[in-house]
Design a protein around this motif. Sequence first.
Motif, short mmCIF file in Angstrom:
data_model
loop_
_atom_site.label_atom_id
_atom_site.label_comp_id
_atom_site.label_asym_id
_atom_site.label_seq_id
_atom_site.Cartn_x
_atom_site.Cartn_y
_atom_site.Cartn_z
N ILE A 12 1.11 -1.62 -0.26
CA ILE A 12 -0.37 0.05 -0.01
C ILE A 12 0.78 1.58 0.50
N ARG A 13 -0.16 2.32 -0.74
CA ARG A 13 0.97 4.02 -0.37
C ARG A 13 0.57 4.84 0.44
N VAL A 14 0.91 4.77 1.60
CA VAL A 14 0.34 6.03 2.43
C VAL A 14 1.48 7.30 2.03
N ARG A 15 0.18 8.59 1.95
CA ARG A 15 0.89 9.54 2.22
C ARG A 15 0.69 10.81 3.03
N LEU A 16 1.75 11.03 3.53
CA LEU A 16 0.95 12.21 4.35
C LEU A 16 1.39 12.97 4.35
N PHE A 17 -0.88 13.28 4.63
CA PHE A 17 -1.16 14.55 4.44
C PHE A 17 -1.58 15.98 4.81
N LYS A 18 -1.57 15.30 6.47
CA LYS A 18 -2.25 16.70 7.19
C LYS A 18 -1.09 16.97 8.52
N SER A 19 -1.05 18.72 8.78
CA SER A 19 0.73 17.93 10.11
C SER A 19 0.59 16.68 11.07
N ILE A 20 1.10 16.75 11.61
CA ILE A 20 1.41 16.70 13.12
C ILE A 20 1.43 17.24 14.04
N VAL A 55 -2.00 2.52 10.63
CA VAL A 55 -2.87 3.62 9.14
C VAL A 55 -3.82 3.86 10.40
N ASN A 56 -4.83 2.95 10.50
CA ASN A 56 -6.17 2.77 11.49
C ASN A 56 -5.81 3.73 12.60
N GLN A 57 -4.59 3.79 13.28
CA GLN A 57 -4.59 5.28 14.26
C GLN A 57 -4.49 6.37 13.93
N VAL A 58 -4.07 6.45 12.28
CA VAL A 58 -3.18 8.12 12.31
C VAL A 58 -4.24 8.06 11.05
N SER A 59 -5.23 8.06 10.77
CA SER A 59 -6.43 7.91 9.59
C SER A 59 -6.85 9.13 9.29
N TYR A 60 -6.72 10.51 10.08
CA TYR A 60 -7.07 11.81 9.93
C TYR A 60 -6.17 12.04 9.82
N LEU A 61 -4.76 11.61 9.40
CA LEU A 61 -3.29 12.42 8.60
C LEU A 61 -3.04 12.26 7.81
N VAL A 62 -3.66 10.46 7.01
CA VAL A 62 -2.42 9.78 5.85
C VAL A 62 -3.81 9.43 5.30
N ARG A 63 -2.91 9.35 4.24
CA ARG A 63 -4.21 8.26 2.72
C ARG A 63 -3.58 7.02 2.53
N ILE A 64 -4.89 6.61 1.86
CA ILE A 64 -3.84 5.47 1.39
C ILE A 64 -4.24 5.19 -0.04
N GLU A 65 -3.13 4.40 -1.01
CA GLU A 65 -3.86 4.35 -2.11
C GLU A 65 -3.11 2.87 -2.41
N GLU A 66 -4.15 1.93 -2.76
CA GLU A 66 -4.23 0.23 -2.74
C GLU A 66 -4.22 0.10 -3.78
N GLY A 67 -3.46 -1.36 -4.04
CA GLY A 67 -3.65 -2.01 -5.79
C GLY A 67 -2.52 -1.42 -6.09
N VAL A 68 -1.25 -1.25 -5.32
CA VAL A 68 0.48 -0.55 -5.95
C VAL A 68 1.18 -1.30 -6.09
#
Length: 68
Positions: A12-20, A55-68
């Motif tokens: 899975i591809r995980v992107r940090l889209f919101k600041s910590i 990823v579930n714990q910080v789901s409001y900070l990251v975006r997931i791209e599956e099937g990559v």
Amino acid sequence: MAKTNAKAGKTIRVRLFKSINGCQERHRVSVRALGLRKLNDVRELVDSPSVRGLVNQVSYLVRIEEGV
């Protein structure tokens, strides 16, 4: 024993889209455990239950791209 997707090589591809800034310390640690440092940082990780839990714990900070 639980079946994992690690053997199948799924990722899975995980992107940090919101600041910590301003989030809980536990969530900052989880983001660092995923290997993310800066905004829009992307990591390709093996799709396993432990990674999914982080990823579930910080789901409001990251975006997931599956099937990559």
